[in-house]
Structures are given as structure tokens and as C-alpha cells.
Design an enzyme around this catalytic site. Structure first.
Site, PDB file in Angstrom:
ATOM      1  N   ARG A 114       0.865  -1.149  -0.010  1.00 40.32           N
ATOM      2  CA  ARG A 114       0.124  -0.080  -0.013  1.00 40.32           C
ATOM      3  C   ARG A 114       0.960   1.194  -0.097  1.00 40.32           C
ATOM      4  O   ARG A 114       0.374   2.332   0.422  1.00 40.32           O
ATOM      5  CB  ARG A 114      -0.959  -0.100   1.072  1.00 40.32           C
ATOM      6  CG  ARG A 114      -1.975  -0.927   1.206  1.00 40.32           C
ATOM      7  CD  ARG A 114      -3.375  -0.641   1.850  1.00 40.32           C
ATOM      8  NE  ARG A 114      -4.158  -1.631   1.473  1.00 40.32           N
ATOM      9  CZ  ARG A 114      -4.336  -2.884   2.051  1.00 40.32           C
ATOM     10  NH1 ARG A 114      -3.461  -3.238   2.909  1.00 40.32           N
ATOM     11  NH2 ARG A 114      -5.226  -3.836   1.556  1.00 40.32           N
ATOM     12  N   LYS A 136       3.450  11.683 -11.270  1.00 40.01           N
ATOM     13  CA  LYS A 136       2.943  10.825 -11.964  1.00 40.01           C
ATOM     14  C   LYS A 136       3.674   9.595 -12.141  1.00 40.01           C
ATOM     15  O   LYS A 136       4.707   9.687 -12.579  1.00 40.01           O
ATOM     16  CB  LYS A 136       2.471  11.236 -13.632  1.00 40.01           C
ATOM     17  CG  LYS A 136       1.537  12.251 -13.731  1.00 40.01           C
ATOM     18  CD  LYS A 136       1.309  12.491 -15.031  1.00 40.01           C
ATOM     19  CE  LYS A 136       0.055  13.461 -15.458  1.00 40.01           C
ATOM     20  NZ  LYS A 136       0.050  13.813 -16.733  1.00 40.01           N
ATOM     21  N   GLU A 178      11.707  19.185 -24.292  1.00 40.44           N
ATOM     22  CA  GLU A 178      10.700  19.566 -23.216  1.00 40.44           C
ATOM     23  C   GLU A 178      11.213  21.012 -22.589  1.00 40.44           C
ATOM     24  O   GLU A 178      10.338  21.685 -22.157  1.00 40.44           O
ATOM     25  CB  GLU A 178      10.724  18.450 -21.954  1.00 40.44           C
ATOM     26  CG  GLU A 178      10.379  17.198 -22.647  1.00 40.44           C
ATOM     27  CD  GLU A 178       8.819  16.800 -22.765  1.00 40.44           C
ATOM     28  OE1 GLU A 178       8.205  17.828 -22.756  1.00 40.44           O
ATOM     29  OE2 GLU A 178       8.510  15.773 -23.248  1.00 40.44           O
ATOM     30  N   LYS A 214       8.129  23.571 -14.542  1.00 40.64           N
ATOM     31  CA  LYS A 214       7.285  22.360 -14.491  1.00 40.64           C
ATOM     32  C   LYS A 214       6.552  22.170 -12.936  1.00 40.64           C
ATOM     33  O   LYS A 214       5.377  21.848 -12.757  1.00 40.64           O
ATOM     34  CB  LYS A 214       8.052  21.029 -14.763  1.00 40.64           C
ATOM     35  CG  LYS A 214       7.503  19.794 -14.183  1.00 40.64           C
ATOM     36  CD  LYS A 214       6.912  18.883 -15.440  1.00 40.64           C
ATOM     37  CE  LYS A 214       5.908  17.856 -14.778  1.00 40.64           C
ATOM     38  NZ  LYS A 214       5.944  16.571 -15.626  1.00 40.64           N
ATOM     39  N   GLU A 224      -4.024  17.035 -12.414  1.00 41.20           N
ATOM     40  CA  GLU A 224      -4.543  17.625 -14.017  1.00 41.20           C
ATOM     41  C   GLU A 224      -6.009  17.980 -14.246  1.00 41.20           C
ATOM     42  O   GLU A 224      -6.495  17.181 -14.878  1.00 41.20           O
ATOM     43  CB  GLU A 224      -4.187  16.527 -14.762  1.00 41.20           C
ATOM     44  CG  GLU A 224      -3.700  16.860 -16.210  1.00 41.20           C
ATOM     45  CD  GLU A 224      -2.950  15.780 -17.144  1.00 41.20           C
ATOM     46  OE1 GLU A 224      -2.590  16.327 -18.265  1.00 41.20           O
ATOM     47  OE2 GLU A 224      -2.621  14.756 -16.671  1.00 41.20           O
ATOM     48  N   ARG A 228      -2.781  22.092 -15.566  1.00 40.87           N
ATOM     49  CA  ARG A 228      -1.552  21.473 -15.964  1.00 40.87           C
ATOM     50  C   ARG A 228      -1.504  20.756 -17.370  1.00 40.87           C
ATOM     51  O   ARG A 228      -0.673  20.561 -17.956  1.00 40.87           O
ATOM     52  CB  ARG A 228      -1.332  19.947 -14.889  1.00 40.87           C
ATOM     53  CG  ARG A 228      -0.482  19.222 -15.029  1.00 40.87           C
ATOM     54  CD  ARG A 228      -0.263  18.069 -13.858  1.00 40.87           C
ATOM     55  NE  ARG A 228       0.710  17.107 -13.890  1.00 40.87           N
ATOM     56  CZ  ARG A 228       1.202  16.433 -13.017  1.00 40.87           C
ATOM     57  NH1 ARG A 228       0.800  16.591 -11.925  1.00 40.87           N
ATOM     58  NH2 ARG A 228       2.108  15.587 -13.123  1.00 40.87           N
ATOM     59  N   ASN A 232       0.805  19.844 -22.096  1.00 46.41           N
ATOM     60  CA  ASN A 232       0.578  18.888 -23.383  1.00 46.41           C
ATOM     61  C   ASN A 232       0.746  19.808 -24.512  1.00 46.41           C
ATOM     62  O   ASN A 232       0.589  19.276 -25.615  1.00 46.41           O
ATOM     63  CB  ASN A 232      -1.151  18.708 -23.325  1.00 46.41           C
ATOM     64  CG  ASN A 232      -1.391  17.393 -22.266  1.00 46.41           C
ATOM     65  OD1 ASN A 232      -0.447  16.763 -21.738  1.00 46.41           O
ATOM     66  ND2 ASN A 232      -2.774  17.282 -21.833  1.00 46.41           N
ATOM     67  N   HIS A 235       1.878  17.994 -27.781  1.00 47.61           N
ATOM     68  CA  HIS A 235       2.010  16.507 -27.516  1.00 47.61           C
ATOM     69  C   HIS A 235       0.702  15.834 -28.190  1.00 47.61           C
ATOM     70  O   HIS A 235       0.507  14.299 -28.485  1.00 47.61           O
ATOM     71  CB  HIS A 235       1.884  16.177 -25.905  1.00 47.61           C
ATOM     72  CG  HIS A 235       3.078  16.172 -25.315  1.00 47.61           C
ATOM     73  ND1 HIS A 235       3.927  17.418 -25.235  1.00 47.61           N
ATOM     74  CD2 HIS A 235       3.930  15.686 -24.513  1.00 47.61           C
ATOM     75  CE1 HIS A 235       4.913  17.270 -24.571  1.00 47.61           C
ATOM     76  NE2 HIS A 235       4.970  15.820 -24.215  1.00 47.61           N
ATOM     77  N   HIS A 239       2.285  13.063 -29.909  1.00 54.38           N
ATOM     78  CA  HIS A 239       2.081  11.660 -29.441  1.00 54.38           C
ATOM     79  C   HIS A 239       1.490  10.937 -30.785  1.00 54.38           C
ATOM     80  O   HIS A 239       1.725   9.442 -30.842  1.00 54.38           O
ATOM     81  CB  HIS A 239       0.941  11.411 -28.398  1.00 54.38           C
ATOM     82  CG  HIS A 239       1.570  11.610 -27.113  1.00 54.38           C
ATOM     83  ND1 HIS A 239       0.707  11.965 -26.047  1.00 54.38           N
ATOM     84  CD2 HIS A 239       2.828  11.241 -26.682  1.00 54.38           C
ATOM     85  CE1 HIS A 239       1.735  12.213 -25.009  1.00 54.38           C
ATOM     86  NE2 HIS A 239       2.743  11.702 -25.035  1.00 54.38           N
ATOM     87  N   HIS A 255      10.765  10.405 -27.791  1.00 52.74           N
ATOM     88  CA  HIS A 255       9.665  11.143 -28.024  1.00 52.74           C
ATOM     89  C   HIS A 255       9.765  12.588 -27.875  1.00 52.74           C
ATOM     90  O   HIS A 255       8.877  13.166 -28.637  1.00 52.74           O
ATOM     91  CB  HIS A 255       9.279  10.962 -26.029  1.00 52.74           C
ATOM     92  CG  HIS A 255       8.336  11.903 -25.726  1.00 52.74           C
ATOM     93  ND1 HIS A 255       7.138  11.576 -26.035  1.00 52.74           N
ATOM     94  CD2 HIS A 255       8.243  13.095 -24.887  1.00 52.74           C
ATOM     95  CE1 HIS A 255       6.229  12.618 -25.319  1.00 52.74           C
ATOM     96  NE2 HIS A 255       7.192  13.455 -24.582  1.00 52.74           N
TER      97      HIS A 255
END
Ligand SMILES: NC(=O)c1ccc[n+]([C@@H]2O[C@H](COP(=O)([O-])OP(=O)(O)OC[C@H]3O[C@@H](n4cnc5c(N)ncnc54)[C@H](O)[C@@H]3O)[C@@H](O)[C@H]2O)c1
Ligand SMILES: [Zn+2]
Length: 352
Positions: A114, A136, A178, A214, A224, A228, A232, A235, A239, A255
Site C-alpha cells: 500500500r 505521475k 521539453e 514544471k 491535472e 497542468r 500537453n 503532445h 504523440h 519522444h
């Protein structure tokens, strides 16, 4: 001392490996485990051992490098090793590696018994300026990236620019994308600095500023819900191009290389659907092309690309959701564009 304070944890910049040593001693964990991949065990762990000579009592979990291993099978392997090493609730996992290690390690730690404490020691530029900050964690499933995961904050992040010395040029550039994004969405002065330098010369100041941006964004919106989403930018199209390249190219795009294409196309959309000027679009295009030479994007791929974008979970009723620049240094979220506009933006890229 150079340290950024996030909501719940510090991000160390100066003497960060010594800080890691101090953190381990002061925290009094029952067990300390390092998660590494083959490359970071060879190239990065020795730097830790040299910086913290009195660190002797720890175990190492090593996995094969690569995004293809950021999955549940490898995660089970990590959990089993943690059990074999008799890790308990009071153990610490130190994720030493790029974004794959910080993501899967964060996920493994946040779910083991946990949740046990973990810290991030990012060793690629991408993981320093992006993946290690924001809480994340996650793994991929059935080719869908980061589909399983948690929002769990690390206990601390330790950023050491020394690690970047062994990183190859393509990986540096990929992470640098980035940094460019952080300038474009949040800080025109950072973008100005970027215009005048080469990624090989990236200095700790720029990494620091990039992490600061960031961190500012994610601490205001940890789950998000709104702000936030500015992260993107580039992206949505990026992506799709990344997935397309994975399926069709021999030498697949990294990426950062894919989102660089996304920056140009979405800057075009920012003129069409937000308030970016033509002049700014030209500036962004020339800076991005300076670092990322043109990719031969085939017009025959357009349908596949827009289909990939439509399948994205962020879209509503067939319209595609974008975060678009209102000017260099500012970004708006939840702007919907039509398929025809997106194709125009891809055409703009192809015609360069
Ligand atoms: N959690 C987040 O917010 C977030 C944000 C952005 C990206 N990510 C994730 O990050 C991952 C990509 O991260 P990445 O680009 O760091 O990839 P990566 O972890 O696969 O690292 C790239 C390669 O560099 C090697 N490497 C790492 N450090 C090195 C060093 N110092 N010297 C030499 N080689 C080194 C690795 O072994 C690997 O082969 C993706 O899975 C992505 O989903 C997560
Ligand atoms: Zn990204």
C-alpha cells in the site's frame, strides 16, 4: 543551497548526491533499495557510490532498459525482488534512471504494501526536466502508454547534471525538447536563451529554470484538472506522430523528436485557433528546425494520424482537444480544432 520546494517534497540541485546521502542517513529507513537499469547500474551507480562512500547497506534491483519493459511483467519482477530482499513498509526505493525507471519505480513503490517511500534520481535530461517532477507514476499496457498508474509524490528529487555526461546526443536533444516546451508555454525569456545555444551546452541554470516551471505548473494543479494541461502543448500531434513512427519506421522517433514536430504543427494551430502571430510561428519553426531536422512526414499518413488523435482519451465527441499558445511564453487549454485544420497544420510542416 539550491533547492526547489514542491508542495510536499524538495527538489535538490546543488551537491544533490551528498544531499541524497544525508537524506538516507537522517531518514533511518529499515532498508534501502536502488532500482536501476543495465545502463544506469554501469554508468550512474558508481557516481553515487563515489559521492556517498559510507553508503554500504543497500540492495539493487536491476531491470533491462527500454520503454518496452515499462509494463506489468517487469513491475511484478520488481515487487518480487522487493519481497526477496525483505522490504517492509519502512523501506526506501531509490529510482536511479531515466523516465522509464522513475515511472515504473514510482508505481511499484506506490503500490507495494500500500505504498512505501521512494525518491527520484533522474539520470536523463528528459527525466530531470519532466518525468521526475509532478508525481505521475505508471506503466504501459497493450501499447497504450501510462494507462495504469498513480499520482504519488516522491519524498524528494535529486538532480545531478553530472549524469548527463554519458548520455548520447540524441537523448540529450530529446530531453531538450521539453525545455523548449517549458519556454514556449511559460517563459519567453527561457525561449530567448534557447534560441542562442546548442543542447550540448545546456547548463544547470537552464535545467533549474525548466524544473522550476514544471514544478510551478504541477503544484498548482497536482491532479491535472486544468492548468497542468498546458504541459500537453505539442503532445496531441506529437504523440500521434510518435505512435505512427513506432509502427512504421525502422529508426523510430524518440519522444522529444516527435513532440518537436508537434510544436511546429500546434504552433500553426495556435495561429489558426488562438492568438499566436505569424511572426511568432516563423520564429518557433526556425528554432525547432534548428535542433530537430525535418522528419519526412508522408501525406499518406494524415488519416492514420488524425485517427490516432481522435482515439485519445482527452477528446470529446469527435473534436480534438489542444493546448495552444496565445503568445510565446503563454498557453491556453481546452481549445478544440477540426480535422481539416489539423491536416492544414500537418501540410504546413510537410511544406517546410
Ligand atoms: N511521469 C511523468 O510525468 C513523465 C513525463 C515525461 C515522460 N515520462 C516517461 O519517461 C519515459 C522516457 O524517459 P527517458 O527518455 O528518460 O527514457 P529511458 O528511461 O528509457 O532512458 C533512455 C535511455 O538512456 C539510458 N540512460 C539513462 N540514464 C543514462 C545516463 N546517465 N547515461 C547513459 N545512458 C543513460 C537508459 O538506460 C535508456 O537506455 C517514458 O516512459 C515517458 O512516458 C514520464
Ligand atoms: Zn513529453
Amino acid at each position: 543551497m539550491k533547492v526547489i520546494q514542491s508542495n510536499t517534497y524538495p527538489i535538490y540541485f546543488e551537491n544533490s548526491l551528498q544531499e541524497l546521502g544525508r537524506f538516507i542517513v537522517q531518514s533511518n529507513y529499515s532498508k534501502v533499495l536502488f532500482l536501476v537499469d543495465t545502463h544506469t547500474e554501469k554508468l550512474c551507480l558508481p557516481l553515487i557510490k563515489a559521492a556517498i562512500p559510507n553508503l554500504e547497506d543497500f540492495d539493487i534491483i536491476e531491470i533491462d532498459p527500454g520503454e518496452e519493459n515499462k509494463n506489468i511483467d517487469f513491475c511484478i519482477g520488481i515487487w518480487k525482488m522487493m519481497l526477496d530482499f525483505k522490504a517492509d513498509r519502512n523501506s526506501l526505493l531509490i529510482n536511479l534512471g531515466g523516465g522509464v525507471i522513475t515511472d515504473i519505480g514510482g508505481f511499484a513503490a506506490s503500490t507495494f504494501k500500500r505504498g512505501i517511500d521512494f525518491v527520484q534520481v533522474p539520470t536523463t535530461l528528459l527525466s530531470q526536466v519532466d518525468a521526475s517532477v509532478g508525481g505521475k507514476t505508471g506503466i504501459d499496457m497493450d501499447q497504450v502508454k501510462n494507462i495504469i498508474g498513480t499520482f504519488t509524490q516522491p519524498k524528494a528529487v535529486f538532480i545531478e547534471p553530472q549524469f548527463l555526461k554519458t548520455l548520447d546526443r540524441r537523448q540529450i536533444y530529446s530531453g531538450f525538447a521539453e525545455v523548449i516546451k517549458h519556454g514556449l508555454i511559460y517563459d519567453a525569456a527561457l525561449f530567448d536563451l534557447i534560441r542562442a545555444m546548442e543542447p550540448e551546452k545546456i547548463n544547470p541554470e537552464m535545467i533549474y529554470r525548466s524544473v522550476e516551471i514544471k514544478n510551478e505548473v504541477v503544484t498548482q494543479d497536482p491532479y491535472e484538472k486544468g492548468l497542468r494541461k498546458v504541459l500537453n502543448f505539442g503532445h496531441t500531434i506529437g504523440h500521434a506522430v510518435e505512435s505512427y513512427s513506432l509502427k512504421h519506421d525502422k529508426n523510430t522517433l524518440l519522444h522529444g523528436e516527435a513532440i518537436a514536430i508537434g510544436f511546429i504543427c500546434e504552433a500553426y494551430l495556435s495561429v489558426r485557433c488562438n492568438k499566436l502571430t505569424e511572426l511568432e510561428l516563423e520564429e518557433i519553426t526556425s528554432v525547432v528546425l534548428h535542433y530537430f531536422p525535418k522528419y519526412s512526414l508522408n501525406r499518406a499518413a494524415f488519416d492514420a494520424l488524425t485517427d490516432l488523435m481522435l482515439n485519445d482519451k482527452k477528446n470529446v465527441e469527435g473534436r480534438i482537444n489542444f493546448s495552444l499558445l496565445s503568445k510565446i511564453g503563454a498557453c491556453s487549454t481546452d481549445i478544440f480544432c477540426q480535422k481539416a485544420e489539423i491536416e492544414e497544420s500537418l501540410n504546413y510542416y510537410c511544406a517546410l
